[in-house]
Scaffold this motif. Structure first.
Motif, PDB file in Angstrom:
ATOM      1  N   SER A 117      29.977 -64.572  21.528  1.00 29.99           N
ATOM      2  CA  SER A 117      30.544 -64.878  23.307  1.00 29.99           C
ATOM      3  C   SER A 117      30.005 -63.504  24.052  1.00 29.99           C
ATOM      4  O   SER A 117      28.929 -63.070  22.736  1.00 29.99           O
ATOM      5  N   TRP A 118      29.372 -63.773  25.008  1.00 32.98           N
ATOM      6  CA  TRP A 118      29.175 -62.657  25.777  1.00 32.98           C
ATOM      7  C   TRP A 118      29.865 -61.179  26.124  1.00 32.98           C
ATOM      8  O   TRP A 118      30.587 -61.605  26.611  1.00 32.98           O
ATOM      9  N   GLU A 119      28.822 -60.253  25.581  1.00 29.99           N
ATOM     10  CA  GLU A 119      30.130 -59.204  25.772  1.00 29.99           C
ATOM     11  C   GLU A 119      29.322 -57.960  27.142  1.00 29.99           C
ATOM     12  O   GLU A 119      28.256 -58.207  27.160  1.00 29.99           O
ATOM     13  N   PRO A 120      30.265 -57.196  27.725  1.00 31.50           N
ATOM     14  CA  PRO A 120      29.487 -56.535  29.148  1.00 31.50           C
ATOM     15  C   PRO A 120      28.260 -55.602  28.044  1.00 31.50           C
ATOM     16  O   PRO A 120      28.491 -55.081  26.968  1.00 31.50           O
ATOM     17  N   TYR A 121      27.658 -55.163  28.624  1.00 33.20           N
ATOM     18  CA  TYR A 121      26.227 -54.453  28.120  1.00 33.20           C
ATOM     19  C   TYR A 121      26.919 -53.342  28.926  1.00 33.20           C
ATOM     20  O   TYR A 121      26.772 -52.768  30.181  1.00 33.20           O
ATOM     21  N   VAL A 122      25.842 -51.789  27.951  1.00 30.66           N
ATOM     22  CA  VAL A 122      27.341 -50.791  28.464  1.00 30.66           C
ATOM     23  C   VAL A 122      25.936 -49.576  28.072  1.00 30.66           C
ATOM     24  O   VAL A 122      25.338 -49.812  27.145  1.00 30.66           O
TER      25      VAL A 122
END
Lengths: 436, 784
Positions: free
Chosen positions: A329-334
């Motif tokens: 899945s696409w996760e927020p990139y931090v």
């Protein structure tokens, strides 16, 4: 109207191609073609293959000289990845050749190439095209009299316990690979100017590349840490390539064997090969380190909606979304090092973006006092991650004629002077004309 | 040429004075209308032979601006920031364009449309120039009438209506500033002369407004603001100062400068640059002189002498101070306060020495002698006669005309383009010359014709008092005699004394002197008519053949007499507009910038408004660099397509290879690693096998001659008349995407950066390029 219609038909006709060529929604590869010299490799390297299968990949094993070999049918690729475990093949079967393999990469697909002492010109030329130069001496191997594995039975120190790994969590995973990686094969080098290729596993300072059975007559051409044992390449279209000088690196035998590096007392029950290979293949098949950025937008402070043009000295806000692919899945990139440039031939503004940890990056700045056609540019190149390069053109105009100050306080003496002159002239005229 | 004759003959045939005046007025009016029709219709050859299309380069920009104006209104036009040109710098159109032409055509379009005549903007633009050339003819009539009476006026108007020099800039479709500027120029001069003759403040104000229109229209307004002060100075020096002169000049400077400063493109230049200083200096001088005359009026002669010494000394001191300040101000600026183009006027070698970008434009080159004959034809021979005619009597107005012709002859000798300024002056003087000559000759004929011998004396007298002839008849007679001397047709200068004049004045004898023999007069008239006929034939030929080509469409006559049309430019531009993305950037040499933005609607790097030398030099450098460096320069500027014009296949001489040395020079001016000698073999520019390797490897050569050998197998260039030097080569960083039917325009696309970077083994050739890529980049790309 006609233009719009053309545009739509164009987009519609292109849509199937776009969706098939490289789907940005699920960047992880699914179908992988494995080309082998002979099918015995299938069992001797089964740990590697099983780990791939368990992660959901479809493996399609074929002999490298299978006459029905084809990567694409009807203009569409049948596979998302290619594993070349056929170091000695001189000619591929079917419609496959070097150009076809490179086209496969250039259309965004991934590739693993494993070479060997028996590496053919074909495999070497594939590697060369990807920026990796194998040692030109066909009989040369990597020899390390200091960093060899103690279990080396031949005694010529060609089985190397390599531990010079690249320091990158993205490529090699978060857990540190403790045990040295066993390697036996040929050396290659990378051009220092090649920014796309990385040494993942490099030779120790005492390694060199030469024929182990012959006496050294001249200094070896490849020595020390210039030697790369395993390299990865990330092409400009983010296709990923792994090139290994050793096919045995992937084998069950090396993965299971215990390892002790010469001169170091600590002995490991299991070599680092399995972890190394698994982690690199995760990176390679886009299970890790794949970013997507989009939805570049900007607006004037206090307004909604994107303006078509800014004025100099406007205050604006800038947003961009960046997500990372976690494998499913696409996760927020931090990250705290994403920057935006406000660019016209050179960056006029360079700002680090702050993130809300939900994938949205944001900053605000003042448009410089220079008009022209600017670009919002996000150029993000971080080791191991897909490179992001986004830009959006935005013109910046000077003040309109009525946007300047109407009256300048410092000029009031001049206003006064001109009006008193006018009044004085008027009075003078009246007096002169009617006062006889 | 029928008109001037009837002008002269028409009035003289009438019997009674008033009837004759009325009749003459009507005929003059009809003639003027016909002249207008002539001026308009002679310029329609381009529409008839080709089509109703905008011509050349600059008109496309003006057309695009007019479209913008008609769509968005005047305020948006004023504030227009154009982001589709000079990428990525952009251009503030409103502040850098002379808005006169655009506003004129926009107004015409608006008026016409509000009358429910649905003309397109393009149609209005195409026909603006012919309309204004009719106006210019009428303005020339008015001006010449002020100087030498309506006869000369009509002749001058007729000449101006079809003078080839002016036609070349004002055929239908040639939608350029000069089209309206010549009208504005002549009209401003007319109003100046009118003010000078009448001393009316009303005309002085109109004059300032006309000057304002001229400032709006064309950068050539500096000619006016220098010529009029020169004339004023001339008048003062020759002792012709009068209050009329003051009224003609002072309001013009004050109002004109204020109005000029309102035009955004001029702005503070109206008081800051040296081009305008002459007017201010003369403004001061005229006030000093006016004061001197005033003091002379109120003082006794003795007192006056004292005053003169005082004023002269004080005035000198003030002048010295002012001049010193001016020199100090001027010297502090690097170009000495003069813009490049103006310096070229004063020192013709300036541009070729220092500013290749000015010298590279063909219309900024000095003209050749044949071009005088081509552009003003027989007027070149009539002008000296006109000058002499103006000297007798030398009035304020005629001295102005003389000054006008003298300065414009000088300027036309510096720049071909300024031939256009010479043309009206030549027409006015030739009109005066012809009119005077006809006047003398027809009168001589009339005196001697037996049938109307009785009338003739009356006629001659009346001609003196009527408005047809200028104030002083006496001096005119002398002058016409001088005119006669000038004419090659008048060989017989034997003086007739048979006719007896009634008037017992000194003029009687002289008038008798000028009466020429009947035969000589008749022959002279015939020859003059023949001369005029030659002029008409030449003008019509020039209008039809030489100056009507739109240059966007070319034609050639094939051997069997058929017409072959080369429409490659529009083919290429429409390819661009249909096959490329709206925001794609197209690089080409600046000549094609305006056309690309206007016709293809694509962003360009440089265009015909050559305001940024560095940017043009960058493009020049890219064109003169090897492929890789060129690719890097273009890529850093986001260029997607490169357009080159190539004439080698069809023999179109003004192609990019022929302009290439200018690209090298301009590029080398900013980026010294481009050196002109590298492109020349022993000082010779050649593209055959003898050419230098630098030449054969530069981008322009490669893009022009890529695949050229496939056309005939030899690669024979029909412009350079030679076989090309390097025939078989491949492009590594560019790919050909479109070549027009006659190969005149070739469009290339920049290849994207290579997906992978190759290793070095085996392919030694590619490895060299890879390794050299990095270090070269830093040096050669001017943007890094």
């Amino acid at each position: 109207m006609a233009k719009l219609a053309i545009f739509f038909t164009l987009t519609l006709s292109l849509l199937p191609f776009l969706s098939h060529s490289f789907s940005p929604d699920t960047p992880t590869d699914r179908r992988i073609l494995v080309l082998l010299d002979d099918f015995s490799l299938k069992s001797s390297h089964s740990i590697f293959f099983t780990s791939l299968k368990s992660r959901g990949f479809d493996l399609d094993f074929k002999l490298a000289d299978d006459p029905k070999l084809a990567l694409q049918r009807y203009g569409q690729y049948l596979y998302d990845g290619l594993i070349l475990f056929a170091p000695s093949v001189e000619r591929f079967g079917g419609a496959l050749d070097v150009a076809a393999v490179l086209d496969f990469v250039d259309s965004g697909h991934d590739l693993i190439v494993a070479a060997d002492t028996s590496a053919s010109d074909l495999i070497k030329s594939v590697a060369t095209e990807c920026g990796v130069d194998f040692d030109e001496d066909p009989s040369a191997m990597v020899i390390d009299h200091q960093g060899y594995a103690v279990s080396d039975v031949d005694g010529d120190h060609t089985l190397i316990a390599a531990d010079e790994l690249i320091r990158s969590d993205v490529i090699l995973g978060k857990t540190k690979i403790e045990a040295p990686v066993l390697f036996k094969g040929i050396a290659h080098s990378l051009n220092a100017a090649n920014t796309l290729a990385l040494k993942v596993l490099s030779g120790s300072p005492s390694a060199y590349s030469a024929n182990p059975s012959a006496k050294l007559s001249s200094p070896p051409s490849l020595t020390g840490s210039a030697i790369s044992l395993v390299s990865v390449v990330q092409a400009r279209n983010n296709a990923r390539i792994m090139i290994s000088g050793s096919l045995d690196l992937f084998s069950n035998r090396y993965m299971k064997s215990s390892v002790q590096k010469a001169g170091i007392p600590s002995k490991y029950e299991k070599s680092g090969n399995e972890q190394f290979v698994t982690e690199v293949s995760k990176w390679l098949f886009h299970e890790r380190g794949h970013l997507k950025a989009g939805n570049l937008r900007h607006l004037k402070v206090g307004e909604t909606g994107e303006p078509a043009m800014y004025r100099i000295k406007d205050d604006l806000e800038f947003y961009v979304d960046i997500f990372e692919w976690s494998g499913n899945s696409w996760e927020p990139y931090v990250a705290d090092d994403v920057q935006v440039q406000f660019y016209m031939m050179s960056p006029y503004v360079l700002k680090t973006l702050s993130t809300d940890k939900k994938g949205l990056y944001h900053t605000s700045f003042k448009v410089p006092d220079v008009y022209g056609v600017f670009q919002f540019k996000v150029e993000y190149q971080k080791l191991g991650y897909t490179s992001l390069s986004l830009s959006k053109q935005i013109p910046v105009r000077p003040f309109r004629h009525n946007e300047y100050e109407r009256f300048i306080p410092t000029a009031f003496p001049y206003y006064g002077a001109s009006f008193t002159t006018m009044a004085g002239f008027f009075i003078f005229s009246v007096v002169y004309l009617y006062n006889k | 040429m029928a008109s001037p004759e009837s002008t002269i003959n028409g009035p003289t045939k009438a019997d009674s004075k008033s009837l004759r005046n009325a009749f003459g007025g009507v005929i003059a009016f009809i003639i003027l209308v016909l002249i207008g029709v002539l001026a308009f219709s002679i310029r329609l050859f381009s529409v008839i032979k080709y089509e109703s299309v905008i011509h050349e380069f600059d008109p496309y920009f003006n057309y695009r601006v007019t479209q913008f104006l008609s769509k968005n209104g005047i305020y948006d036009f004023w504030n227009w920031f154009d982001d589709r040109t000079w990428y990525p710098l952009g251009r503030v159109i409103g502040g850098t364009v002379y808005p006169g032409l655009t506003l004129t055509a926009g107004t015409i379009w608006k008026v016409v449309n509000s009358l429910n005549i649905p003309l397109s903007v393009e149609t209005v633009c195409v026909f603006t120039a012919p309309i204004f050339s009719a106006f210019a003819s009428w303005a020339a009539y008015l001006l010449t009438k002020e100087v030498k009476g309506p006869g000369a006026g009509l002749t001058a108007a007729a000449l101006l209506a079809m003078v080839p020099s002016y036609i070349s800039r004002s055929v239908a479709g040639s939608y350029d500033n000069e089209a309206v500027a010549i009208f504005a120029l002549v009209f401003t001069f007319y109003l100046y002369i009118k003010t000078l003759n009448t001393g009316s403040l009303f005309y002085a104000t109109l004059n300032a407004l006309a000057y304002f229109y001229m400032v709006c229209s064309w950068g050539g307004y500096t000619f006016i603001i220098n010529l009029i002060p020169m004339h004023v100075l001339l008048c003062i020096v020759t002792g012709r100062y009068s209050s009329r002169l003051y009224i003609a000049y002072a309001p013009l400077v004050v109002l004109g400068t204020l109005l000029a400063a309102l035009v955004p493109v001029v702005g503070f230049n109206a008081v800051l640059t040296s081009e305008h200083f002459a007017s201010f200096l003369v403004f001061i001088i005229i006030h000093v002189v006016a004061l001197a005359y005033y003091i002379k009026g109120i003082l006794s002669p003795k007192m006056f002498k004292v005053a003169v010494t005082l004023v002269v000394s004080v005035g000198l001191a003030v002048c010295c101070a002012v001049i010193a300040i001016l020199i100090a101000v001027v010297a502090s600026s690097p170009t000495k306060g003069w813009s490049g183009r103006s310096l070229t006027l004063l020192d013709p070698t300036y541009a070729s020495k220092y500013i290749p970008i000015i010298a590279s434009v063909s219309e900024h080159q000095p003209p050749t002698w044949p071009s005088y004959f081509m552009d003003i034809n027989v007027l070149a021979f009539l002008v000296p006669a006109g000058i002499i005619a103006c000297f007798m009597p030398l009035s304020d107005s005629s001295s102005f005309v003389i000054l006008y012709i003298v300065t414009s002859v000088y300027f036309s000798g510096v720049m071909v383009r300024l031939m256009l300024v010479l043309a009206p002056a030549a027409c006015i003087l030739s009109g005066i010359a012809l009119s005077e000559a006809f006047n003398v000759l027809t009168r001589s004929i009339k005196f001697q014709l037996p049938g109307i011998a009785g009338n003739s004396t009356v006629a001659s007298e009346e001609s003196g008092s009527s408005s047809v002839v200028a104030p002083s008849d006496v001096s005119k007679t002398e002058k016409t005699e001088e005119v006669a001397k000038e004419k090659p047709v008048k060989k017989n200068r034997k003086k007739e004394k048979e006719n007896v004049e009634k008037k017992p004045t000194p003029s009687k004898t002289e008038r008798r002197l000028l009466v020429l023999p009947l035969e000589a007069s008749v022959i002279a008239v015939l020859l003059l008519v023949l001369l005029g006929a030659f002029y008409v034939v030449h003008c019509v030929w020039a209008a039809a053949e030489a100056y009507s080509a739109p240059s966007i469409v070319l034609t050639s006559q094939s051997n069997d007499g058929g017409l072959h049309v080369f429409d490659d430019f529009r083919e290429a531009y429409s390819w661009l507009s249909h096959n490329t993305d709206v925001d794609d950037k197209v690089a080409s040499w600046w000549d094609y910038g305006y056309q690309t933005t206007a016709m293809a609607n694509r962003t360009v790097l440089v265009d015909n408004n050559t305001w940024n030398n560095t940017h043009i030099a960058t493009v020049g450098t890219a064109m003169s660099s090897p492929e890789k460096q060129a690719w890097e320069i273009f890529h850093s500027l986001d260029v997607k397509y490169v357009l080159v014009v190539f004439g080698g296949l069809v023999g179109y001489p003004s192609d990019d290879i022929n302009k290439f040395l200018w690209m090298v020079r301009i590029g080398g001016g900013e980026f010294p690693h481009i050196k002109e000698p590298d492109y020349l073999r022993d000082g010779q520019y050649r593209i055959d096998a003898q050419a230098t390797p630098t030449m054969l490897n530069c981008l322009m050569y490669k893009l022009s001659y890529f695949r050229f050998v496939e056309t005939d197998g030899k690669g024979f260039d029909r412009v350079r008349r030679t076989e090309i030097g390097k025939k078989h080569f491949k492009l590594t960083h560019f790919e050909e995407v479109f070549t027009t039917h006659h190969w005149m325009v070739r469009i290339y696309k920049l290849k994207p950066p290579r997906n992978r970077i190759r290793g070095k083994t085996k392919k030694s050739k590619s490895s060299r390029s890879v390794s050299s890529k990095r270090d070269v980049k830093g040096k050669r790309n001017p943007w890094h």
